[in-house]
Design a protein around this motif. Structure first.
Motif, PDB file in Angstrom:
ATOM      1  N   GLU A  77       0.671  -1.214  -0.177  1.00 12.41           N
ATOM      2  CA  GLU A  77       0.159  -0.031   0.121  1.00 12.41           C
ATOM      3  C   GLU A  77       0.763   1.382   0.145  1.00 12.41           C
ATOM      4  OE1 GLU A  77      -3.290   2.242   2.780  1.00 12.41           O
ATOM      5  OE2 GLU A  77      -3.241   0.189   3.031  1.00 12.41           O
ATOM      6  N   PHE A  78       1.973   1.185   0.727  1.00 14.74           N
ATOM      7  CA  PHE A  78       2.714   2.476   0.761  1.00 14.74           C
ATOM      8  C   PHE A  78       3.601   2.557  -0.469  1.00 14.74           C
ATOM      9  CE2 PHE A  78       3.849   2.077   5.726  1.00 14.74           C
ATOM     10  CZ  PHE A  78       2.348   2.540   5.879  1.00 14.74           C
ATOM     11  N   ALA A  79       3.764   1.548  -1.365  1.00 16.49           N
ATOM     12  CA  ALA A  79       4.493   1.554  -2.567  1.00 16.49           C
ATOM     13  C   ALA A  79       3.356   2.160  -3.552  1.00 16.49           C
ATOM     14  CB  ALA A  79       4.806   0.227  -3.164  1.00 16.49           C
ATOM     15  N   ASP A  80       2.251   1.798  -3.335  1.00 19.14           N
ATOM     16  CA  ASP A  80       1.133   2.381  -4.287  1.00 19.14           C
ATOM     17  C   ASP A  80       0.870   3.923  -3.937  1.00 19.14           C
ATOM     18  OD1 ASP A  80       0.489  -0.019  -5.291  1.00 19.14           O
ATOM     19  OD2 ASP A  80      -1.282  -0.606  -3.735  1.00 19.14           O
ATOM     20  N   ARG A  81       1.199   4.210  -2.788  1.00 16.54           N
ATOM     21  CA  ARG A  81       1.061   5.739  -2.300  1.00 16.54           C
ATOM     22  C   ARG A  81       2.242   6.501  -2.764  1.00 16.54           C
ATOM     23  NH1 ARG A  81      -1.157   6.105   3.770  1.00 16.54           N
ATOM     24  NH2 ARG A  81      -2.856   4.567   3.687  1.00 16.54           N
ATOM     25  N   GLY A  82       3.251   5.814  -3.209  1.00 14.18           N
ATOM     26  CA  GLY A  82       4.474   6.500  -3.608  1.00 14.18           C
ATOM     27  C   GLY A  82       5.402   6.610  -2.618  1.00 14.18           C
ATOM     28  N   TRP A  83       5.239   6.073  -1.258  1.00 10.91           N
ATOM     29  CA  TRP A  83       5.948   6.476   0.105  1.00 10.91           C
ATOM     30  C   TRP A  83       7.201   5.573  -0.022  1.00 10.91           C
ATOM     31  CZ3 TRP A  83       1.873   6.814   4.292  1.00 10.91           C
ATOM     32  CH2 TRP A  83       1.034   8.106   4.141  1.00 10.91           C
ATOM     33  N   VAL A  84       7.209   4.453  -0.530  1.00 14.57           N
ATOM     34  CA  VAL A  84       8.448   3.475  -0.766  1.00 14.57           C
ATOM     35  C   VAL A  84       8.719   3.050  -1.966  1.00 14.57           C
ATOM     36  CG1 VAL A  84       8.056   2.581   1.864  1.00 14.57           C
ATOM     37  CG2 VAL A  84       6.933   1.449  -0.061  1.00 14.57           C
ATOM     38  N   LEU A  85       9.957   2.824  -2.040  1.00 16.28           N
ATOM     39  CA  LEU A  85      10.664   2.162  -3.128  1.00 16.28           C
ATOM     40  C   LEU A  85      11.120   0.633  -2.945  1.00 16.28           C
ATOM     41  CD1 LEU A  85      12.668   4.639  -4.828  1.00 16.28           C
ATOM     42  CD2 LEU A  85      10.427   3.876  -5.731  1.00 16.28           C
ATOM     43  N   VAL A  86      10.544  -0.382  -3.645  1.00 17.08           N
ATOM     44  CA  VAL A  86      10.841  -1.681  -3.186  1.00 17.08           C
ATOM     45  C   VAL A  86      11.820  -2.136  -4.305  1.00 17.08           C
ATOM     46  CG1 VAL A  86       9.924  -4.031  -2.924  1.00 17.08           C
ATOM     47  CG2 VAL A  86       8.775  -2.139  -2.028  1.00 17.08           C
ATOM     48  N   GLY A  87      12.974  -2.477  -3.777  1.00 15.85           N
ATOM     49  CA  GLY A  87      14.031  -3.012  -4.667  1.00 15.85           C
ATOM     50  C   GLY A  87      14.199  -4.728  -4.431  1.00 15.85           C
ATOM     51  N   ALA A  92      12.651   1.163   1.016  1.00 19.35           N
ATOM     52  CA  ALA A  92      13.242   2.422   1.404  1.00 19.35           C
ATOM     53  C   ALA A  92      12.069   3.503   1.048  1.00 19.35           C
ATOM     54  CB  ALA A  92      14.278   2.727   0.575  1.00 19.35           C
ATOM     55  N   LEU A  93      12.138   4.490   1.857  1.00 19.58           N
ATOM     56  CA  LEU A  93      11.383   5.570   1.937  1.00 19.58           C
ATOM     57  C   LEU A  93      11.588   6.394   0.786  1.00 19.58           C
ATOM     58  CD1 LEU A  93      10.776   7.005   5.602  1.00 19.58           C
ATOM     59  CD2 LEU A  93       9.047   5.555   4.273  1.00 19.58           C
ATOM     60  N   THR A  94      10.605   6.962   0.063  1.00 19.40           N
ATOM     61  CA  THR A  94      10.626   7.915  -0.958  1.00 19.40           C
ATOM     62  C   THR A  94      10.935   9.347  -0.227  1.00 19.40           C
ATOM     63  OG1 THR A  94       8.505   8.222  -1.293  1.00 19.40           O
ATOM     64  CG2 THR A  94       9.540   6.503  -2.694  1.00 19.40           C
ATOM     65  N   GLU A  95      10.921  10.333  -0.927  1.00 18.27           N
ATOM     66  CA  GLU A  95      10.908  11.849  -0.501  1.00 18.27           C
ATOM     67  C   GLU A  95       9.527  12.024   0.109  1.00 18.27           C
ATOM     68  OE1 GLU A  95      11.249  16.227  -2.215  1.00 18.27           O
ATOM     69  OE2 GLU A  95      13.045  14.809  -2.624  1.00 18.27           O
ATOM     70  N   SER A  96       8.461  11.600  -0.859  1.00 22.04           N
ATOM     71  CA  SER A  96       7.206  11.981  -0.084  1.00 22.04           C
ATOM     72  C   SER A  96       6.791  10.630   1.097  1.00 22.04           C
ATOM     73  CB  SER A  96       5.949  11.472  -1.095  1.00 22.04           C
ATOM     74  OG  SER A  96       5.989  10.165  -1.676  1.00 22.04           O
ATOM     75  N   ALA A  98       9.201  10.090   3.399  1.00 21.55           N
ATOM     76  CA  ALA A  98       9.729  10.693   4.538  1.00 21.55           C
ATOM     77  C   ALA A  98       8.808  11.983   4.672  1.00 21.55           C
ATOM     78  CB  ALA A  98      11.234  11.359   4.037  1.00 21.55           C
ATOM     79  N   ALA A  99       8.208  12.510   4.177  1.00 16.84           N
ATOM     80  CA  ALA A  99       7.529  13.724   4.513  1.00 16.84           C
ATOM     81  C   ALA A  99       6.133  13.051   5.279  1.00 16.84           C
ATOM     82  CB  ALA A  99       7.105  14.602   3.184  1.00 16.84           C
ATOM     83  N   ALA A 100       5.607  12.013   4.580  1.00 17.28           N
ATOM     84  CA  ALA A 100       4.562  11.493   5.439  1.00 17.28           C
ATOM     85  C   ALA A 100       4.908  11.146   6.678  1.00 17.28           C
ATOM     86  CB  ALA A 100       4.040  10.237   4.473  1.00 17.28           C
ATOM     87  N   HIS A 101       6.239  10.515   6.727  1.00 18.64           N
ATOM     88  CA  HIS A 101       6.646  10.073   8.154  1.00 18.64           C
ATOM     89  C   HIS A 101       6.675  11.328   9.059  1.00 18.64           C
ATOM     90  CE1 HIS A 101       9.589   9.194  11.255  1.00 18.64           C
ATOM     91  NE2 HIS A 101       8.964   8.171  11.339  1.00 18.64           N
ATOM     92  N   GLU A 102       7.439  12.202   8.517  1.00 16.29           N
ATOM     93  CA  GLU A 102       7.559  13.418   9.640  1.00 16.29           C
ATOM     94  C   GLU A 102       6.368  14.146  10.254  1.00 16.29           C
ATOM     95  OE1 GLU A 102       9.726  17.942   8.995  1.00 16.29           O
ATOM     96  OE2 GLU A 102      10.435  16.130   7.682  1.00 16.29           O
ATOM     97  N   SER A 103       5.441  14.242   9.024  1.00 13.05           N
ATOM     98  CA  SER A 103       4.195  14.622   9.506  1.00 13.05           C
ATOM     99  C   SER A 103       3.626  13.875  10.394  1.00 13.05           C
ATOM    100  CB  SER A 103       3.142  14.922   8.219  1.00 13.05           C
ATOM    101  OG  SER A 103       1.848  15.462   8.672  1.00 13.05           O
ATOM    102  N   ALA A 104       3.409  12.680  10.485  1.00  8.77           N
ATOM    103  CA  ALA A 104       2.720  11.457  11.433  1.00  8.77           C
ATOM    104  C   ALA A 104       3.210  11.648  12.539  1.00  8.77           C
ATOM    105  CB  ALA A 104       2.665  10.215  10.894  1.00  8.77           C
ATOM    106  N   GLU A 105       4.678  11.735  12.569  1.00  5.84           N
ATOM    107  CA  GLU A 105       5.550  11.629  13.825  1.00  5.84           C
ATOM    108  C   GLU A 105       5.261  12.893  14.745  1.00  5.84           C
ATOM    109  OE1 GLU A 105       9.962  10.007  14.782  1.00  5.84           O
ATOM    110  OE2 GLU A 105       9.853  11.880  13.512  1.00  5.84           O
ATOM    111  N   LYS A 106       4.924  13.936  14.245  1.00 10.15           N
ATOM    112  CA  LYS A 106       4.364  15.022  15.114  1.00 10.15           C
ATOM    113  C   LYS A 106       3.130  14.794  15.717  1.00 10.15           C
ATOM    114  CE  LYS A 106       6.348  18.351  12.078  1.00 10.15           C
ATOM    115  NZ  LYS A 106       6.328  19.546  11.014  1.00 10.15           N
ATOM    116  N   HIS A 107       2.260  14.084  15.034  1.00  8.77           N
ATOM    117  CA  HIS A 107       1.076  13.674  15.698  1.00  8.77           C
ATOM    118  C   HIS A 107       1.143  12.419  16.864  1.00  8.77           C
ATOM    119  CE1 HIS A 107      -1.454  16.161  13.158  1.00  8.77           C
ATOM    120  NE2 HIS A 107      -0.926  15.540  12.220  1.00  8.77           N
TER     121      HIS A 107
END
Length: 141
Positions: A77-87, A92-96, A98-107
């Motif tokens: 699901e995270f890959a579908d959202r563009g949040w991770v790359l699977v190799g 690994a997190l993508t830039e988006s 990492a941004a999603a993680h940073e935002s969620a981490e504040k909450h």
């Protein structure tokens, strides 16, 4: 005997806290489109847990409680959202992501701060240590 004669013993509080953490974390993350398990997986990836096998191992107790066998669907699901790359097996997190993680981490951090009001760092670490030792004792049986 360490526990008083009550129905609210260690197991009660552990299950009660588990349910409360799931609910409260879910509420804290509503705007982030994440539930607690998804947050845990996202955070794990952000700190370098970089294979589904390792994510599954890190959260094995949650898989058991939830009746699941793997967090692969969350990673997908995270890959579908563009949040991770699977190799291959690496995630690994993508830039988006990492941004999603940073935002969620504040909450999540704000929720954690509220849940720990009146508890010192020493008390928190001691409680965590005691629970880890109880688990180790039970695992060695």
């Amino acid at each position: 005997m360490l526990q008083k004669n009550t129905t609210k013993r260690l197991g009660y509080w552990l299950l009660h806290l588990h349910r409360l953490f799931d609910e409260a974390t879910g509420r804290a993350l509503t705007g982030e489109q994440l539930d607690r398990r998804q947050w845990q997986v996202l955070h794990a990836i952000s700190i370098g847990v970089d294979t589904v096998t390792d994510i599954d191992a890190a959260f094995a107790p949650f898989l058991a409680v939830d009746g699941d066998t793997t967090y692969q669907p969350v990673v997908d699901e995270f890959a579908d959202r563009g949040w991770v790359l699977v190799g291959g097996e690496t995630v690994a997190l993508t830039e988006s992501g990492a941004a999603a993680h940073e935002s969620a981490e504040k909450h999540v951090n704000a929720h954690a701060a509220r849940s720990l009001i009146g508890i010192s760092e020493a008390e928190f670490l001691a409680a965590n240590d005691v629970l880890a030792r109880i688990a180790a004792n039970l695992e060695s049986e």
